[in-house]
Write an enzyme that holds these catalytic residues in place. Structure first.
Site, short mmCIF file in Angstrom:
data_model
loop_
_atom_site.label_atom_id
_atom_site.label_comp_id
_atom_site.label_asym_id
_atom_site.label_seq_id
_atom_site.Cartn_x
_atom_site.Cartn_y
_atom_site.Cartn_z
N HIS A 104 -35.00 44.94 -40.44
CA HIS A 104 -34.78 46.39 -40.35
C HIS A 104 -34.04 46.88 -41.60
CE1 HIS A 104 -33.17 50.26 -38.99
NE2 HIS A 104 -34.16 50.27 -38.12
N GLU A 171 -41.63 51.85 -41.19
CA GLU A 171 -40.56 52.83 -41.08
C GLU A 171 -40.13 53.27 -42.47
OE1 GLU A 171 -38.12 51.85 -37.12
OE2 GLU A 171 -37.76 50.38 -38.68
#
Length: 248
Positions: A104, A171
């Site tokens: 992430h 993302e």
């Protein structure tokens, strides 16, 4: 490569570090009734709580909603040994996790994770029978070509260590936490190009980054589902997205 792979519509949520133990258990129980709705819409759903909540979450899901997949927010690349403070992928599997979120943007930025680290962790997840959920994305908004070139090494490092299923959560870093997601046209263009890098490998692409109602329907030509954040901390919102993804 898994012969049973299907590119199912998928919706998942990460709780990051927002909830305490009691709130997490309450949330998991509240999500349990979503399981039959997801099945009826042919949508694969997953929840990723914090590490300390995993055992309780696994028990709740096993008893009340076994079709909801349980994920972890990270893992180490070794199964055991003198690695103080790290989390074993073998232990995560034994708890009941079936996927592991890796790479992430927050972990890359705050803890210096590199593509090499993420690839080693993805290999460890696969070795223990779990699906790597690998977050990729460009830092700054620019052209589609620039986004693809920035994401390419993030993907290729992982594709180089396994032929098993990978879920890529696209993302754009610049869209995380913003009032609106990246434009659908942009996301579809980027993910279509990124998918070409995978050839015939079993992969799914999810979009994450301020995702909410209407996001998937506009992006369905490029992605297989959504990776949600705080929006889905309200179970009603989670349900609405599941219905939208299932109907598309």
């Amino acid at each position: 490569m898994s012969s049973s792979f299907q590119r199912k519509r998928t919706v998942g949520v990460s709780l990051k570090m927002y909830f305490d133990l009691e709130k997490t258990a309450e949330y998991i129980r509240s999500c349990s009734p979503l399981a039959p709705h997801a099945l009826s819409h042919s949508v694969d759903i997953f929840i990723i709580p914090d590490f300390l909540s995993l055992t309780a979450a696994s028990t709740i899901l096993r008893l009340e909603a076994p079709t909801i997949r349980l994920g972890a927010q990270d893992c180490f690349w070794e199964d055991n040994g003198a690695y103080t403070g790290e989390v074993s992928p073998a232990v995560l599997k034994s708890i009941g996790c079936s996927l592991v979120e890796l790479g992430h943007a927050e972990r890359r930025r705050l803890f210096g994770e590199t593509d090499e680290h993420v690839a080693k962790k993805a290999q460890a997840a696969v070795r223990n029978g779990m699906t790597p959920l690998v977050c990729i994305g460009e830092k700054s908004q620019g052209s589609v070509e620039e986004a693809v070139e920035e994401c390419r090494p993030q993907m290729e490092s992982v594709l180089g260590v396994t032929d098993e299923e990978i879920i890529f959560a696209y993302e754009p870093v610049w869209a995380i936490g913003q009032p609106e997601p990246a434009s659908a046209e942009y996301v579809v263009s980027v993910t279509k190009e990124l998918r070409k890098l995978c050839g015939q490998r079993p992969v799914r692409f999810l979009y994450g980054g301020s995702a909410g109602p209407g996001t998937f329907d506009a992006m369905r030509d490029g992605v297989d589902g959504l990776f949600l954040g705080r929006f889905a901390h309200d179970v009603k919102n989670f349900y609405e997205v599941i219905k939208e993804v299932g109907a598309s």
